[in-house]
Motif scaffolding. Structure first.
Motif, mmCIF file in Angstrom:
data_model
loop_
_atom_site.group_PDB
_atom_site.id
_atom_site.type_symbol
_atom_site.label_atom_id
_atom_site.label_comp_id
_atom_site.label_asym_id
_atom_site.label_seq_id
_atom_site.Cartn_x
_atom_site.Cartn_y
_atom_site.Cartn_z
ATOM 1 N N PRO A 53 55.630 34.414 38.168
ATOM 2 C CA PRO A 53 55.288 33.071 38.646
ATOM 3 C C PRO A 53 53.784 32.814 38.638
ATOM 4 O O PRO A 53 52.960 33.726 38.551
ATOM 5 C CB PRO A 53 55.843 33.049 40.078
ATOM 6 C CG PRO A 53 56.900 34.095 40.097
ATOM 7 C CD PRO A 53 56.432 35.161 39.156
ATOM 8 N N TYR A 54 53.455 31.544 38.763
ATOM 9 C CA TYR A 54 52.071 31.088 38.790
ATOM 10 C C TYR A 54 51.279 31.808 39.878
ATOM 11 O O TYR A 54 51.744 31.961 40.999
ATOM 12 C CB TYR A 54 52.057 29.579 39.052
ATOM 13 C CG TYR A 54 50.691 28.955 39.199
ATOM 14 C CD1 TYR A 54 49.912 28.665 38.090
ATOM 15 C CD2 TYR A 54 50.183 28.642 40.464
ATOM 16 C CE1 TYR A 54 48.667 28.071 38.229
ATOM 17 C CE2 TYR A 54 48.937 28.043 40.604
ATOM 18 C CZ TYR A 54 48.182 27.770 39.481
ATOM 19 O OH TYR A 54 46.948 27.184 39.612
ATOM 20 N N ARG A 55 50.132 32.314 39.522
ATOM 21 C CA ARG A 55 49.157 32.942 40.409
ATOM 22 C C ARG A 55 49.570 34.325 40.920
ATOM 23 O O ARG A 55 48.912 34.903 41.780
ATOM 24 C CB ARG A 55 48.858 32.039 41.616
ATOM 25 C CG ARG A 55 47.399 32.132 42.111
ATOM 26 C CD ARG A 55 47.155 31.331 43.372
ATOM 27 N NE ARG A 55 45.768 31.339 43.754
ATOM 28 C CZ ARG A 55 45.144 32.354 44.338
ATOM 29 N NH1 ARG A 55 45.818 33.461 44.620
ATOM 30 N NH2 ARG A 55 43.865 32.277 44.643
ATOM 31 N N THR A 56 50.631 34.894 40.381
ATOM 32 C CA THR A 56 51.100 36.199 40.867
ATOM 33 C C THR A 56 50.069 37.298 40.611
ATOM 34 O O THR A 56 49.709 38.059 41.517
ATOM 35 C CB THR A 56 52.431 36.578 40.205
ATOM 36 O OG1 THR A 56 53.416 35.608 40.540
ATOM 37 C CG2 THR A 56 52.891 37.957 40.665
ATOM 38 N N VAL A 57 49.597 37.397 39.380
ATOM 39 C CA VAL A 57 48.646 38.459 39.023
ATOM 40 C C VAL A 57 47.364 38.315 39.827
ATOM 41 O O VAL A 57 46.819 39.301 40.344
ATOM 42 C CB VAL A 57 48.355 38.438 37.514
ATOM 43 C CG1 VAL A 57 47.275 39.467 37.166
ATOM 44 C CG2 VAL A 57 49.621 38.719 36.717
ATOM 45 N N LEU A 58 46.864 37.091 39.949
ATOM 46 C CA LEU A 58 45.630 36.873 40.708
ATOM 47 C C LEU A 58 45.817 37.259 42.170
ATOM 48 O O LEU A 58 44.917 37.858 42.786
ATOM 49 C CB LEU A 58 45.195 35.412 40.597
ATOM 50 C CG LEU A 58 43.896 35.038 41.306
ATOM 51 C CD1 LEU A 58 42.728 35.861 40.784
ATOM 52 C CD2 LEU A 58 43.609 33.544 41.143
ATOM 53 N N THR A 59 46.976 36.941 42.738
ATOM 54 C CA THR A 59 47.248 37.299 44.131
ATOM 55 C C THR A 59 47.284 38.812 44.312
ATOM 56 O O THR A 59 46.757 39.353 45.292
ATOM 57 C CB THR A 59 48.586 36.686 44.590
ATOM 58 O OG1 THR A 59 48.519 35.264 44.457
ATOM 59 C CG2 THR A 59 48.868 37.047 46.045
ATOM 60 N N VAL A 60 47.900 39.515 43.365
ATOM 61 C CA VAL A 60 47.948 40.983 43.427
ATOM 62 C C VAL A 60 46.535 41.563 43.346
ATOM 63 O O VAL A 60 46.172 42.471 44.105
ATOM 64 C CB VAL A 60 48.835 41.544 42.301
ATOM 65 C CG1 VAL A 60 48.710 43.069 42.222
ATOM 66 C CG2 VAL A 60 50.288 41.150 42.521
ATOM 67 N N LEU A 61 45.735 41.030 42.431
ATOM 68 C CA LEU A 61 44.355 41.512 42.295
ATOM 69 C C LEU A 61 43.551 41.248 43.567
ATOM 70 O O LEU A 61 42.748 42.091 43.993
ATOM 71 C CB LEU A 61 43.684 40.846 41.095
ATOM 72 C CG LEU A 61 44.246 41.205 39.719
ATOM 73 C CD1 LEU A 61 43.569 40.379 38.636
ATOM 74 C CD2 LEU A 61 44.087 42.691 39.436
ATOM 75 N N GLU A 62 43.761 40.085 44.166
ATOM 76 C CA GLU A 62 43.063 39.774 45.418
ATOM 77 C C GLU A 62 43.500 40.710 46.542
ATOM 78 O O GLU A 62 42.678 41.133 47.360
ATOM 79 C CB GLU A 62 43.337 38.318 45.806
ATOM 80 C CG GLU A 62 42.624 37.315 44.915
ATOM 81 C CD GLU A 62 43.060 35.885 45.187
ATOM 82 O OE1 GLU A 62 42.331 34.956 44.771
ATOM 83 O OE2 GLU A 62 44.129 35.690 45.809
ATOM 84 N N ALA A 63 44.799 41.043 46.580
ATOM 85 C CA ALA A 63 45.298 41.975 47.602
ATOM 86 C C ALA A 63 44.675 43.355 47.424
ATOM 87 O O ALA A 63 44.308 44.024 48.400
ATOM 88 C CB ALA A 63 46.818 42.057 47.539
ATOM 89 N N ILE A 64 44.560 43.799 46.165
ATOM 90 C CA ILE A 64 43.928 45.097 45.891
ATOM 91 C C ILE A 64 42.467 45.077 46.324
ATOM 92 O O ILE A 64 41.952 46.044 46.912
ATOM 93 C CB ILE A 64 44.043 45.447 44.395
ATOM 94 C CG1 ILE A 64 45.509 45.701 44.021
ATOM 95 C CG2 ILE A 64 43.190 46.673 44.050
ATOM 96 C CD1 ILE A 64 45.739 45.880 42.538
ATOM 97 N N LEU A 65 41.798 43.962 46.062
ATOM 98 C CA LEU A 65 40.394 43.846 46.449
ATOM 99 C C LEU A 65 40.237 43.886 47.959
ATOM 100 O O LEU A 65 39.364 44.584 48.489
ATOM 101 C CB LEU A 65 39.804 42.553 45.886
ATOM 102 C CG LEU A 65 38.347 42.275 46.260
ATOM 103 C CD1 LEU A 65 37.429 43.338 45.684
ATOM 104 C CD2 LEU A 65 37.926 40.886 45.774
ATOM 105 N N VAL A 66 41.081 43.138 48.681
ATOM 106 C CA VAL A 66 41.005 43.126 50.143
ATOM 107 C C VAL A 66 41.276 44.521 50.699
ATOM 108 O O VAL A 66 40.572 44.998 51.607
ATOM 109 C CB VAL A 66 42.013 42.104 50.729
ATOM 110 C CG1 VAL A 66 42.115 42.266 52.245
ATOM 111 C CG2 VAL A 66 41.588 40.690 50.376
ATOM 112 N N ALA A 67 42.297 45.198 50.156
ATOM 113 C CA ALA A 67 42.605 46.559 50.602
ATOM 114 C C ALA A 67 41.429 47.496 50.344
ATOM 115 O O ALA A 67 41.103 48.366 51.178
ATOM 116 C CB ALA A 67 43.859 47.075 49.894
ATOM 117 N N SER A 68 40.760 47.318 49.215
ATOM 118 C CA SER A 68 39.601 48.158 48.885
ATOM 119 C C SER A 68 38.459 47.921 49.868
ATOM 120 O O SER A 68 37.807 48.873 50.311
ATOM 121 C CB SER A 68 39.127 47.859 47.453
ATOM 122 O OG SER A 68 40.133 48.174 46.513
ATOM 123 N N VAL A 69 38.230 46.661 50.213
ATOM 124 C CA VAL A 69 37.165 46.341 51.168
ATOM 125 C C VAL A 69 37.469 46.965 52.529
ATOM 126 O O VAL A 69 36.601 47.583 53.164
ATOM 127 C CB VAL A 69 36.993 44.813 51.298
ATOM 128 C CG1 VAL A 69 36.033 44.477 52.441
ATOM 129 C CG2 VAL A 69 36.474 44.225 49.991
#
Length: 253
Positions: free
Chosen positions: A89-105
């Motif tokens: 679905p729309y924005r799925t990959v971007l949302t996953v990447l953002e979640a990985i970034l937040v978890a990394s922070v």
């Protein structure tokens, strides 16, 4: 009949043939395995730091698309949200990447705070000798630089992602928000970005060097790796500063 007891025999120390049980050393408490150790936390910082550096590099390249025109920048923003469509679905990959970034922070901050607390517990009494100026400088940069970067990220999201504090608002295009956000009358916003990005660069330079040391790459390559850390930090900072400064002096009108 009276028994006579010799004084020496009566006062002599009595030796027991029974041996005392050996004193067992206290069993060391478990520290949570590898992640609970100092080395584990340093590895977490290095890995999460690498993820954030990769994100910064890609984000900087995306921001530079503004120099190719508003349409090019908007197409890039649309492409990010439609990655792997229609498979996902729309924005799925971007949302996953953002979640990985937040978890990394979050993990990066957790590891940094845990290491700082562990160092404090291991040295409960302050040294009499003062720290060197270089050590004090590094400590302040990493501590307050991290706080500054966190506040900058909040503002950045409210400004250019959600449009809450942006003159154009959320319903405008990404290029319009970018250009409106750095107009000359909003010079103070550009100043915020300049200060925050300088702190990002200093934090990143020291973080990259620390990561090289943690991964065991620094032995015999100190000068080269310090040069690489400084060069990468400078490129990223200048790349991020180029669009805001260019827009403030008239680009995009």
């Amino acid at each position: 009949m009276t028994a006579t007891i010799e004084r020496g025999a009566a006062t002599a120390p009595v030796t027991s043939r029974q041996k005392s049980a050996p004193v067992k050393a206290p069993t060391p408490k478990r520290t949570g395995g590898f992640l609970g150790s100092s080395n584990g936390k340093k590895v977490v910082m290095a890995v999460t730091g690498a993820i954030m550096v990769g994100f910064l590099a890609l984000h900087m390249l995306g921001n530079l698309k503004i120099f190719f025109g508003n349409e090019s920048f908007n197409e890039y923003a649309h492409w990010l949200r439609t990655l792997l469509e229609p498979f996902v679905p729309y924005r799925t990959v971007l949302t996953v990447l953002e979640a990985i970034l937040v978890a990394s922070v979050v993990l990066h901050m957790w590891a940094a705070i845990s290491l700082a607390r562990r160092a404090g517990r291991a040295r409960p009494v302050k040294y009499v000798a003062k720290k060197s100026q270089a050590q004090g400088y590094t400590t302040h940069i990493m501590r307050w630089g991290g706080v500054t970067i966190a506040l900058y990220l909040v503002w950045h999201l409210l400004d250019l992602t959600f449009g809450v504090v942006n003159p154009k608002g959320f319903d405008s295009s990404p290029a319009d928000r970018m250009i409106a956000g750095f107009q000359p009358e909003r010079w103070w916003v550009t100043l915020i970005y300049v200060i925050a990005l300088i702190m990002v660069g200093l934090h990143l330079r020291h973080g990259l060097w620390s990561g090289f040391q943690t991964l065991g790459w620094a032995k015999g390559r100190q000068k080269l790796l310090k040069l690489i850390a400084g060069g990468v930090s400078a490129v990223l900072v200048l790349g991020f500063l180029a669009p805001p400064i260019a827009i403030m002096i008239g680009f995009g009108k």
